[in-house]
Design a protein around this motif. Structure first.
Motif, PDB file in Angstrom:
ATOM      1  N   ILE A 172       3.367  -3.087  -2.193  1.00 34.15           N
ATOM      2  CA  ILE A 172       3.260  -2.353  -3.442  1.00 34.15           C
ATOM      3  C   ILE A 172       1.917  -2.691  -4.074  1.00 34.15           C
ATOM      4  N   GLY A 173       1.041  -1.700  -4.137  1.00 30.95           N
ATOM      5  CA  GLY A 173      -0.296  -1.906  -4.690  1.00 30.95           C
ATOM      6  C   GLY A 173      -1.370  -1.666  -3.650  1.00 30.95           C
ATOM      7  N   ALA A 174      -2.284  -0.738  -3.951  1.00 31.57           N
ATOM      8  CA  ALA A 174      -3.368  -0.419  -3.016  1.00 31.57           C
ATOM      9  C   ALA A 174      -4.714  -0.729  -3.630  1.00 31.57           C
ATOM     10  N   GLY A 175      -4.783  -1.870  -4.326  1.00 30.49           N
ATOM     11  CA  GLY A 175      -6.068  -2.414  -4.715  1.00 30.49           C
ATOM     12  C   GLY A 175      -6.606  -3.244  -3.571  1.00 30.49           C
ATOM     13  N   ALA A 176      -7.655  -4.009  -3.822  1.00 25.74           N
ATOM     14  CA  ALA A 176      -8.286  -4.787  -2.752  1.00 25.74           C
ATOM     15  C   ALA A 176      -7.300  -5.746  -2.091  1.00 25.74           C
ATOM     16  N   ALA A 177      -6.517  -6.484  -2.887  1.00 22.66           N
ATOM     17  CA  ALA A 177      -5.611  -7.489  -2.318  1.00 22.66           C
ATOM     18  C   ALA A 177      -4.551  -6.847  -1.444  1.00 22.66           C
ATOM     19  N   GLY A 178      -3.922  -5.787  -1.932  1.00 22.95           N
ATOM     20  CA  GLY A 178      -2.875  -5.146  -1.155  1.00 22.95           C
ATOM     21  C   GLY A 178      -3.394  -4.543   0.141  1.00 22.95           C
ATOM     22  N   LEU A 179      -4.576  -3.932   0.083  1.00 23.21           N
ATOM     23  CA  LEU A 179      -5.140  -3.313   1.282  1.00 23.21           C
ATOM     24  C   LEU A 179      -5.602  -4.356   2.294  1.00 23.21           C
ATOM     25  N   GLY A 189       0.429  -7.210  14.141  1.00 23.18           N
ATOM     26  CA  GLY A 189       1.638  -6.690  14.776  1.00 23.18           C
ATOM     27  C   GLY A 189       2.762  -6.301  13.856  1.00 23.18           C
ATOM     28  N   VAL A 190       2.499  -6.180  12.564  1.00 27.28           N
ATOM     29  CA  VAL A 190       3.534  -5.814  11.595  1.00 27.28           C
ATOM     30  C   VAL A 190       3.399  -4.323  11.267  1.00 27.28           C
ATOM     31  N   ALA A 191       4.522  -3.606  11.216  1.00 22.29           N
ATOM     32  CA  ALA A 191       4.510  -2.208  10.798  1.00 22.29           C
ATOM     33  C   ALA A 191       4.408  -2.186   9.268  1.00 22.29           C
ATOM     34  N   VAL A 192       3.322  -1.616   8.753  1.00 26.56           N
ATOM     35  CA  VAL A 192       3.011  -1.732   7.323  1.00 26.56           C
ATOM     36  C   VAL A 192       3.059  -0.370   6.640  1.00 26.56           C
ATOM     37  N   THR A 193       3.690  -0.357   5.457  1.00 28.37           N
ATOM     38  CA  THR A 193       3.696   0.802   4.573  1.00 28.37           C
ATOM     39  C   THR A 193       3.116   0.379   3.228  1.00 28.37           C
ATOM     40  N   ILE A 194       2.117   1.121   2.744  1.00 26.25           N
ATOM     41  CA  ILE A 194       1.465   0.803   1.469  1.00 26.25           C
ATOM     42  C   ILE A 194       1.846   1.867   0.447  1.00 26.25           C
ATOM     43  N   LEU A 195       2.274   1.414  -0.745  1.00 28.74           N
ATOM     44  CA  LEU A 195       2.702   2.310  -1.815  1.00 28.74           C
ATOM     45  C   LEU A 195       1.832   2.090  -3.038  1.00 28.74           C
ATOM     46  N   GLU A 196       1.284   3.174  -3.601  1.00 27.46           N
ATOM     47  CA  GLU A 196       0.382   3.084  -4.747  1.00 27.46           C
ATOM     48  C   GLU A 196       0.751   4.146  -5.786  1.00 27.46           C
ATOM     49  N   LEU A 202      -7.632   2.180  -3.918  1.00 26.61           N
ATOM     50  CA  LEU A 202      -8.826   1.701  -4.617  1.00 26.61           C
ATOM     51  C   LEU A 202      -9.189   2.660  -5.744  1.00 26.61           C
ATOM     52  N   PRO A 203      -8.300   2.851  -6.711  1.00 23.77           N
ATOM     53  CA  PRO A 203      -8.519   3.882  -7.729  1.00 23.77           C
ATOM     54  C   PRO A 203      -9.767   3.685  -8.579  1.00 23.77           C
ATOM     55  N   GLY A 204     -10.319   2.468  -8.620  1.00 22.83           N
ATOM     56  CA  GLY A 204     -11.517   2.241  -9.413  1.00 22.83           C
ATOM     57  C   GLY A 204     -12.812   2.517  -8.688  1.00 22.83           C
TER      58      GLY A 204
END
Length: 476
Positions: A172-179, A189-196, A202-204
């Motif tokens: 949860i979160g697609a800023g620098a840390a989450g990405l 090797g982890v299946a990853v889903t990103i939610l923003e 990187l909205p800024g």
């Protein structure tokens, strides 16, 4: 009586304490936990160690296209995380020795203001000071999502304790840390889903940078959802179910994952400081209010770093520390200037920027110059051509901002940061010799584009025609 009392031993606190001690001031540094702060123990250092391991795995998988046949890498996740922790521990303790060697008195405990000239440590030991700098940092914030806290999500503080690799993870979160963490886990090797919740990752940053990075992440198999509203988190058969709604379509969806990581906001560490005793109104959500001198409502008390909530980067805290030192210790009024503070996301491709290259005021008369990585010789040689470099400049060549997406973006950006700090313009960059072939050639290519516009001006064309008989060709 100390000349300066610093509360908080993260990057900002260490820098201001060290600078004050260097000029002979009597300095006390009070830290509630360990010197080094979040950057050392739960952010910059461990995340970059994890990113390096993930990058190695990714490059091994990609080696065949360079004519190097290797077996797919076997990820020993426990060993990867063990090395990350050992890197962190190699940093631990060095700050204590450095501070004490400079004459800084290091004290451990929680400080609370008793008066404008004193704090009490752990409710008993009083420390008196002429000036104070608060640098207590911040902590991860959990968004108000139903069921989230009960799901015991990972944060940048707790992810480092993982010993077993999860099969899947929602971020949860697609800023620098989450990405950064999301891509690293995916490459391990982890299946990853990103939610923003914002319309883009990187909205800024410059929208083109966001779009290009998203395409790169999705090409690696990472699911990315933006402009979503997360409605609740619930357990199901030992899994964590994140329910969310696509705001554009109204469609209800869910991500069912083994692990959940939250990287969506911070809260300032102001609890327990008893700031009310010195007339400072602050709370975890907005931090400590300061003016352009980093001064609080109390004239002898300053605040820097994450606790003021302006720019939550280590290098920003270091710049603030320098300003606070001059004001609090030397008494020379100096304002903070964030104009040339760089930003960097250490994803692959990297995204680095300074100033603005989007949303510019038309009245500034800015022009945008752009170079694609696929036109950079070094990128073509190495076969890593994803990315671009962009600079915004006034007609005179004053740099308003730069955005770089691609290999070594943060390093190349530094040339523009120096130029902005020192008042250099694009004509001076085009006349600077750059070694060939390097990624720094991006800076010269952008400056050369600007120089070409000079040839297109009416006065320049007329002068070349009259004096030399030349007729400049328009730039492509």
């Amino acid at each position: 009586m100390y000349d300066l009392v610093v509360i908080g031993g993260g990057s900002g606190g260490l820098n201001v304490a060290g600078a004050a001690a260097a000029v002979g001031a009597k300095v006390a540094l009070i830290e509630a936990d360990r010197l080094g702060g979040e950057c050392t123990f739960t952010a910059c250092v461990p995340s970059k160690a994890l990113l390096h391991a993930a990058d190695l795995a990714h490059r091994i998988r990609s080696a065949d296209r360079f004519g190097i046949a290797v077996a797919p890498p076997e990820i020993d996740f426990s060993r990867v995380m063990g090395r990350v922790r050992s890197v962190v521990e190699s940093f631990a303790g060095s700050d204590v020795e450095a501070m004490r060697s400079r004459g800084v008195e290091v004290r451990y405990g929680r400080a609370a203001f008793e008066a404008y000239d004193s704090v009490v440590v752990d409710g008993s030991a009083r420390v008196n000071g002429r000036s104070f700098v608060i640098a207590t940092g911040s902590r991860p914030a959990l968004p108000p999502i139903e069921g989230l806290e009960a799901a015991s999500p990972l944060t940048n503080e707790t992810i480092w304790s993982l010993e077993t690799r999860p099969d899947s993870m929602a971020v949860i979160g697609a800023g620098a840390a989450g990405l950064e963490l999301g891509q690293a886990m995916a490459r391990l090797g982890v299946a990853v889903t990103i939610l923003e919740s914002a319309p883009r990752i990187l909205p800024g940053e410059d929208p083109e940078a966001s779009d290009q990075l998203r395409a790169a992440l999705e090409a690696e198999g990472i699911q990315v959802f933006t402009d979503v509203e997360i409605t609740r988190v619930e357990p199901r058969d030992g899994m964590k179910v994140v329910r969310f709604v696509d705001r554009r379509s109204g469609e209800e969806m869910e991500a069912v994952r083994d692990a959940l990581l939250v990287a969506a906001g911070r809260r300032a560490n102001v609890d327990g400081l008893n700031l009310e005793a010195v007339g400072i109104e602050a709370d975890p959500d907005r931090g400590i209010p300061v003016d352009e001198y980093l001064q609080t409502r109390a004239r002898n008390i300053y605040a820097i770093g994450d606790v003021i909530g302006h720019h939550q980067w280590t290098h920003a805290a270091e710049r603030e520390a320098a300003v606070a030192f001059v004001n609090a210790v030397l008494g020379i009024p100096r304002k903070i200037d964030y104009t040339a503070i760089p930003r960097a996301s250490y994803t692959d491709p990297e995204v680095a920027s300074v100033g603005r290259t989007a949303g510019l005021d038309p009245a500034e008369g800015a022009r945008i110059f752009r170079v694609a990585y696929e036109d950079l010789d070094r990128a073509r040689i190495e076969g890593r051509t994803i990315g671009f470099a962009k600079v915004a400049a006034t007609p005179s060549g004053k740099i308003l901002g730069a955005t770089i997406v691609g290999d070594h973006a943060a390093l190349v950006l530094q040339e523009f940061v120096v130029a902005m700090e020192q008042g250099l313009r694009l004509p001076q960059l085009v006349n600077t010799v750059h070694p060939y072939p390097t990624h720094a050639g991006l800076a010269r290519a952008l400056a050369t584009q600007f120089a070409a516009t000079r040839l297109e001006s009416g006065m320049t064309r007329a002068a070349l025609r009259l004096v030399y008989g030349y007729s400049p060709r328009p730039s492509p």
